[in-house]
Design a protein around this motif. Sequence first.
Motif, short mmCIF file in Angstrom:
data_model
loop_
_atom_site.label_atom_id
_atom_site.label_comp_id
_atom_site.label_asym_id
_atom_site.label_seq_id
_atom_site.Cartn_x
_atom_site.Cartn_y
_atom_site.Cartn_z
N ARG A 132 0.80 -1.12 0.04
CA ARG A 132 0.01 -0.10 0.01
C ARG A 132 0.89 1.20 -0.13
N ASP A 133 1.86 1.21 0.97
CA ASP A 133 2.92 2.29 0.92
C ASP A 133 3.34 2.58 -0.44
N THR A 134 3.95 1.56 -1.20
CA THR A 134 4.54 1.66 -2.49
C THR A 134 3.59 2.11 -3.43
N LEU A 135 2.37 1.92 -3.29
CA LEU A 135 1.28 2.38 -4.42
C LEU A 135 1.24 4.13 -4.13
N ALA A 136 1.08 4.39 -2.77
CA ALA A 136 0.96 5.59 -2.35
C ALA A 136 2.14 6.34 -3.01
N LEU A 137 3.15 5.94 -2.84
CA LEU A 137 4.43 6.58 -3.37
C LEU A 137 4.34 6.77 -4.86
N HIS A 138 3.91 5.86 -5.62
CA HIS A 138 3.95 5.96 -7.15
C HIS A 138 2.93 7.14 -7.33
N GLU A 139 1.64 7.15 -6.71
CA GLU A 139 0.81 7.92 -6.94
C GLU A 139 1.08 9.29 -6.84
N ALA A 140 1.89 9.68 -5.57
CA ALA A 140 2.35 10.78 -5.37
C ALA A 140 3.46 11.38 -6.37
N GLU A 141 4.26 10.52 -6.73
CA GLU A 141 5.22 10.80 -7.96
C GLU A 141 4.35 11.19 -9.26
N ALA A 142 3.33 10.62 -9.44
CA ALA A 142 2.66 11.00 -10.62
C ALA A 142 1.93 12.06 -10.82
N TRP A 143 1.45 12.46 -9.86
CA TRP A 143 0.99 13.68 -9.54
C TRP A 143 1.93 14.84 -9.82
N ARG A 144 2.90 14.67 -8.91
CA ARG A 144 4.06 15.73 -8.69
C ARG A 144 4.66 15.72 -10.50
N ASP A 145 4.83 14.89 -11.41
CA ASP A 145 5.13 15.11 -12.34
C ASP A 145 4.17 15.70 -13.43
N GLN A 146 2.86 15.48 -13.22
CA GLN A 146 1.74 15.98 -13.99
C GLN A 146 1.70 17.30 -13.53
N LEU A 147 1.76 17.76 -12.37
CA LEU A 147 1.73 19.09 -11.94
C LEU A 147 2.91 20.05 -12.62
N ILE A 148 3.83 19.48 -12.69
CA ILE A 148 5.09 20.32 -13.31
C ILE A 148 4.66 20.70 -14.71
N ALA A 149 4.20 19.35 -15.37
CA ALA A 149 4.21 19.24 -16.72
C ALA A 149 2.92 19.97 -17.18
N SER A 150 1.82 20.03 -16.51
CA SER A 150 0.70 20.70 -17.32
C SER A 150 0.04 21.48 -16.23
N ASP A 151 -0.76 22.67 -16.77
CA ASP A 151 -1.62 23.39 -15.72
C ASP A 151 -2.96 22.78 -15.73
N ASP A 152 -3.31 21.76 -16.64
CA ASP A 152 -4.45 21.12 -16.24
C ASP A 152 -4.53 20.33 -15.13
N ALA A 153 -3.25 19.71 -14.76
CA ALA A 153 -3.32 19.01 -13.69
C ALA A 153 -3.61 19.58 -12.44
N LEU A 154 -3.24 20.89 -12.32
CA LEU A 154 -3.22 21.71 -11.15
C LEU A 154 -4.90 22.04 -11.14
N THR A 155 -5.73 22.20 -12.12
CA THR A 155 -7.16 22.26 -12.08
C THR A 155 -7.72 20.96 -11.56
N ARG A 156 -7.27 19.96 -12.06
CA ARG A 156 -7.77 18.57 -11.62
C ARG A 156 -7.38 18.09 -10.03
N TRP A 157 -6.01 18.78 -9.71
CA TRP A 157 -5.76 18.50 -8.43
C TRP A 157 -6.57 19.34 -7.27
N MET A 158 -6.91 20.50 -7.47
CA MET A 158 -7.61 21.43 -6.76
C MET A 158 -8.91 21.01 -6.77
N ALA A 159 -9.49 20.31 -7.93
CA ALA A 159 -11.04 19.86 -7.89
C ALA A 159 -11.05 18.68 -6.80
#
Length: 231
Positions: A132-159
Amino acid sequence: MAPRKPFKFSPPNAAEIEAEAIRQARDAAQIAAVALNPELRLPRSARPSKTQMKKESHDLQELGEALLALPRAKLDALDLPEGLRDALDELARTRSFEGKRRQWQYVGKLMRGIDPEPLREAVAAQRVPSARDTLALHEAEAWRDQLIASDDALTRWMAAHPDTDAQALRSLIRSARKDVQAAAAAQAHDGAVERKGRSYRDIFQLVREALAGAERAARDDDDGLASTHDV
């Protein structure tokens, strides 16, 4: 050279079917007798093959290794037979290769005399949080990379996480993007190894904490709902 005769299948006759049924019934009776008296020998047709025995021995060895990796409190809770627990403790203390080999054989011999399923369940339960911890780690890494790469990711994150400090997150994203551009330019100019800036790590930490908080809240809601149903 004479042509080979075509193979013809001959179905078993009634006498052969009856003989096979008698043999199987005899083997079943001997297996039941061995269960009551282990000193008796199984019929050859009912004995496990050498390959099966080798696989079972290997599986038990892996299970023993997994048991040694459990925290002491978890191992104590399994209520292992005293002889097996002493053998595992001795194995953990043994340092020489030959000593470990002999002790593994002894542990395997002892484990063949107990039901391994509760032990496998305990090992699996211990590994679930790690998965479970490994899955959470990968999810956080994926969000980080998306937030840096795209403004759309920030909109989805805030929602999904409206409690996030949007201004602070935007500032971290802008800083991380500058670091990425600077690192790419340096690498193209002199082949420098790409390095991640502090903002890159800060975004990961922010995202990871937010995801963990959301998971805890979801578990609390589930527990509250279960308690309501139990009343």
